[in-house]
Design a protein around this motif. Structure first.
Motif, short mmCIF file in Angstrom:
data_model
loop_
_atom_site.label_atom_id
_atom_site.label_comp_id
_atom_site.label_asym_id
_atom_site.label_seq_id
_atom_site.Cartn_x
_atom_site.Cartn_y
_atom_site.Cartn_z
N ILE A 39 0.82 -1.21 0.00
CA ILE A 39 0.00 0.00 0.00
C ILE A 39 0.85 1.26 0.00
O ILE A 39 0.35 2.35 -0.30
CB ILE A 39 -1.00 0.04 1.17
CG1 ILE A 39 -0.28 0.19 2.52
CG2 ILE A 39 -1.87 -1.21 1.17
CD1 ILE A 39 -1.21 0.43 3.69
N GLY A 40 2.13 1.12 0.34
CA GLY A 40 3.06 2.25 0.27
C GLY A 40 3.18 3.03 1.56
O GLY A 40 2.41 2.84 2.51
N ASP A 63 -6.24 6.71 -5.35
CA ASP A 63 -4.89 6.34 -4.92
C ASP A 63 -4.75 4.82 -4.96
O ASP A 63 -5.37 4.16 -5.79
CB ASP A 63 -4.60 6.91 -3.53
CG ASP A 63 -5.69 6.57 -2.51
OD1 ASP A 63 -6.44 5.59 -2.74
OD2 ASP A 63 -5.80 7.27 -1.49
N THR A 64 -3.96 4.25 -4.06
CA THR A 64 -3.71 2.81 -4.09
C THR A 64 -4.95 1.98 -3.80
O THR A 64 -4.98 0.80 -4.13
CB THR A 64 -2.61 2.43 -3.08
OG1 THR A 64 -2.95 2.92 -1.78
CG2 THR A 64 -1.26 3.00 -3.49
N GLU A 67 -6.39 1.50 -7.17
CA GLU A 67 -5.41 0.70 -7.91
C GLU A 67 -5.52 -0.77 -7.54
O GLU A 67 -5.54 -1.66 -8.40
CB GLU A 67 -3.99 1.22 -7.61
CG GLU A 67 -2.89 0.45 -8.32
CD GLU A 67 -1.49 0.89 -7.89
OE1 GLU A 67 -0.53 0.19 -8.22
OE2 GLU A 67 -1.37 1.94 -7.21
N PHE A 68 -5.62 -1.03 -6.24
CA PHE A 68 -5.70 -2.43 -5.81
C PHE A 68 -7.03 -3.06 -6.19
O PHE A 68 -7.09 -4.23 -6.54
CB PHE A 68 -5.49 -2.55 -4.30
CG PHE A 68 -5.67 -3.97 -3.82
CD1 PHE A 68 -4.70 -4.93 -4.09
CD2 PHE A 68 -6.80 -4.36 -3.12
CE1 PHE A 68 -4.87 -6.24 -3.68
CE2 PHE A 68 -6.97 -5.66 -2.71
CZ PHE A 68 -6.00 -6.61 -2.99
#
Length: 211
Positions: A39-40, A63-64, A67-68
């Motif tokens: 996830i960063g 954001d992520t 994306e996920f």
């Protein structure tokens, strides 16, 4: 078949990653494809209850999380991993899971996660693991995701990756989890190929405690 493993730690290659790698390795040995998604380290906003996902079909914060979710649509099972922060899931992972599951429920009818096996992996230096384990499993039950168990609660101990590798029972538990996840996925695959349909879904009913 494919399993996505989510690393909810701010450290890309830390203790949580080390535990997830053990699960992924076992899944690969069982013929299951895997992908570890980080996830960063950047800040992730929590859900602001704007309900824009109802019309957008995804979270308003691009954001992520979004994306996920695109990756998740092509996956058959999931393992979510988090370190313990104050006897709970990490702050970023909490925001990630809140927004991921809520936006898919409201904007996609929960199609991404419905009846797909899931499990969590918890990493800690010392304590708080069982409370975090309980917290993470609640996400799966509300999304109608079968929870895959292991021989023990899915947790590893250590302050650094080398410590986790020395936690022999913890690493063993990760391997059992991987094999059990593979079994569940294969059973589901055989069942559906032989005409067993997913459960009939009713329209959700929402009530509160004010009468």
């Amino acid at each position: 078949m494919k399993v996505a493993l989510v690393n909810g730690s701010p450290h890309k290659n830390g203790c949580t990653y080390t535990a997830l790698c053990e699960v992924a390795k076992t899944l690969n040995e069982e013929g299951i494809e895997t992908e570890i998604f980080w996830i960063g380290p950047k800040a992730l906003s929590g859900c602001i209850a704007c309900k824009s996902c109802v019309s957008k079909g995804e979270c308003v914060f691009d954001d992520t999380v979004n994306e996920f979710r695109e990756i998740a649509k092509e996956c058959d099972g999931f393992v979510f991993g988090s370190p313990v922060h104050y006897a709970g899931i990490s702050g970023a992972m909490t925001s990630f899971m809140d927004r991921l599951f809520y936006s898919d429920f409201c904007g996609n009818g929960n199609k991404t996660f419905y009846m797909k096996p899931a499990a969590c992996v918890i990493s800690a230096r010392r304590a708080g693991t069982t409370a975090t384990f309980d917290q993470m499993n609640k996400y799966f039950t509300i999304q109608e995701m079968p929870i895959v168990s292991s021989r023990y609660w899915n947790m590893v101990y250590g302050a650094k990756p080398e410590d986790v590798k020395q936690d022999l029972e913890g690493v063993y538990t990760m391997r059992v989890l991987g094999r059990n996840m593979a079994f569940m996925l294969k059973c589901k695959d055989i069942a559906m190929k032989n005409g067993v349909e997913l459960p009939k879904q009713e329209t959700p009913v929402f009530t509160n405690f004010i009468r």
